[in-house]
Design a protein around this motif. Structure first.
Motif, short mmCIF file in Angstrom:
data_model
loop_
_atom_site.label_atom_id
_atom_site.label_comp_id
_atom_site.label_asym_id
_atom_site.label_seq_id
_atom_site.Cartn_x
_atom_site.Cartn_y
_atom_site.Cartn_z
N LEU A 128 0.84 -1.21 0.00
CA LEU A 128 0.00 0.00 0.00
C LEU A 128 0.87 1.25 0.00
CD1 LEU A 128 -2.79 -1.14 2.50
CD2 LEU A 128 -3.06 -0.73 0.05
N GLU A 129 2.03 1.20 0.69
CA GLU A 129 2.96 2.33 0.67
C GLU A 129 3.47 2.58 -0.75
OE1 GLU A 129 3.85 4.45 3.00
OE2 GLU A 129 3.70 3.48 4.96
N LEU A 130 3.70 1.51 -1.50
CA LEU A 130 4.14 1.63 -2.89
C LEU A 130 3.02 2.25 -3.74
CD1 LEU A 130 6.66 0.99 -4.58
CD2 LEU A 130 5.63 -1.23 -5.11
N MET A 131 1.78 1.86 -3.47
CA MET A 131 0.64 2.46 -4.19
C MET A 131 0.49 3.94 -3.84
SD MET A 131 -1.96 -0.79 -3.78
CE MET A 131 -3.39 -0.05 -4.53
N ALA A 132 0.77 4.28 -2.58
CA ALA A 132 0.72 5.69 -2.17
C ALA A 132 1.81 6.49 -2.87
CB ALA A 132 0.89 5.78 -0.65
N ALA A 133 2.99 5.89 -3.03
CA ALA A 133 4.09 6.56 -3.74
C ALA A 133 3.71 6.83 -5.19
CB ALA A 133 5.36 5.72 -3.67
N LEU A 134 3.04 5.87 -5.82
CA LEU A 134 2.59 6.05 -7.20
C LEU A 134 1.54 7.15 -7.29
CD1 LEU A 134 2.73 5.18 -10.15
CD2 LEU A 134 1.07 3.37 -9.62
N LEU A 135 0.63 7.18 -6.34
CA LEU A 135 -0.38 8.25 -6.29
C LEU A 135 0.30 9.60 -6.12
CD1 LEU A 135 -3.42 9.07 -6.10
CD2 LEU A 135 -3.23 8.67 -3.63
N GLY A 136 1.31 9.66 -5.25
CA GLY A 136 2.05 10.90 -5.04
C GLY A 136 2.76 11.38 -6.30
N VAL A 137 3.33 10.44 -7.05
CA VAL A 137 4.01 10.79 -8.30
C VAL A 137 3.02 11.36 -9.30
CG1 VAL A 137 5.09 9.74 -10.34
CG2 VAL A 137 5.99 9.28 -8.08
N VAL A 152 9.95 1.19 0.32
CA VAL A 152 9.72 1.90 -0.94
C VAL A 152 11.01 2.57 -1.40
CG1 VAL A 152 8.51 3.86 -2.00
CG2 VAL A 152 7.24 2.23 -0.60
N LEU A 153 11.71 3.23 -0.50
CA LEU A 153 12.97 3.87 -0.86
C LEU A 153 13.99 2.85 -1.35
CD1 LEU A 153 13.33 6.51 2.00
CD2 LEU A 153 12.75 6.92 -0.39
#
Length: 196
Positions: free
Chosen positions: A74-83, A111-112
């Motif tokens: 979900l953190e990875l999905m949040a990073a994609l949403l942020g991008v 994620v990092l």
């Protein structure tokens, strides 16, 4: 609803007393996820002769999928949403500010690691999201923010309407953005060190 009716949010992103040609402008996007939702928010940071303003530009939150995902995914999905959010506003702002700096922040070490790793043998879910994120941003633009300082935490976990004010971090941004870059959260020897 009565509490929210009292809320006043400034609409101007840059003070009129900050001349556009002399103002340093940065976009900062924060991402976070929880088991119930994931979200991202973008702030415009303007600095002119030592005076700094930080304003919310956009925020988006999505309910976590019904099919249970791990918080790391979900953190990875949040990073994609942020991008996606950052890409839109960086493009719009670069028309006016060619030397615009933009930063993306997450509190997820995983994620990092995925974004900075040169390894290619990941599960399809991770490799696909990683490719999408890196197609729109550079791994060097990503920074770590401690969870307690991450304003996107409010978009992934929610807050009470009574807590919300124009000065709340979810609307005004994290306090460290009002300081010099050397005072922002830094990594020291693999650990995060808060220097604010």
């Amino acid at each position: 609803m009565e509490t929210l009716r009292q809320l006043r949010i400034p609409r101007s992103l840059r003070f009129s007393s900050f001349p556009a040609s002399e103002t340093e402008i940065q976009l900062h996007t924060f991402c976070d996820a929880s088991t119930i939702a994931y979200g991202a928010c973008t702030y415009l940071r303007c600095e002119y002769r030592g005076a700094v303003t930080v304003r919310l530009v956009a925020a988006k939150s999505r309910v976590a999928p019904v099919q249970q995902e791990t918080v790391t995914r979900l953190e990875l999905m949040a990073a994609l949403l942020g991008v996606w959010i950052a890409k839109r506003y960086v493009f719009l702002q670069r028309k006016r500010t060619p030397n615009l700096q933009d930063w993306l922040w997450t509190d997820s070490d995983n994620v990092l690691y995925w974004l900075r790793s040169e390894a290619t043998l990941y599960a399809p879910f991770i490799s696909t999201k990683k490719e999408q994120i890196l197609a729109a941003s550079s791994a060097t633009r990503w920074r770590h923010v401690p969870s307690e300082l991450n304003p996107a935490d409010d978009y992934s976990r929610g807050i009470n309407a009574g807590e919300l004010s124009a000065y709340h971090r979810s609307l005004a941004g994290p306090a460290f953005l009002c300081k010099e870059e050397k005072d922002w959260p830094q990594r020291r020897g693999g650990a995060v060190k808060e220097v604010c």
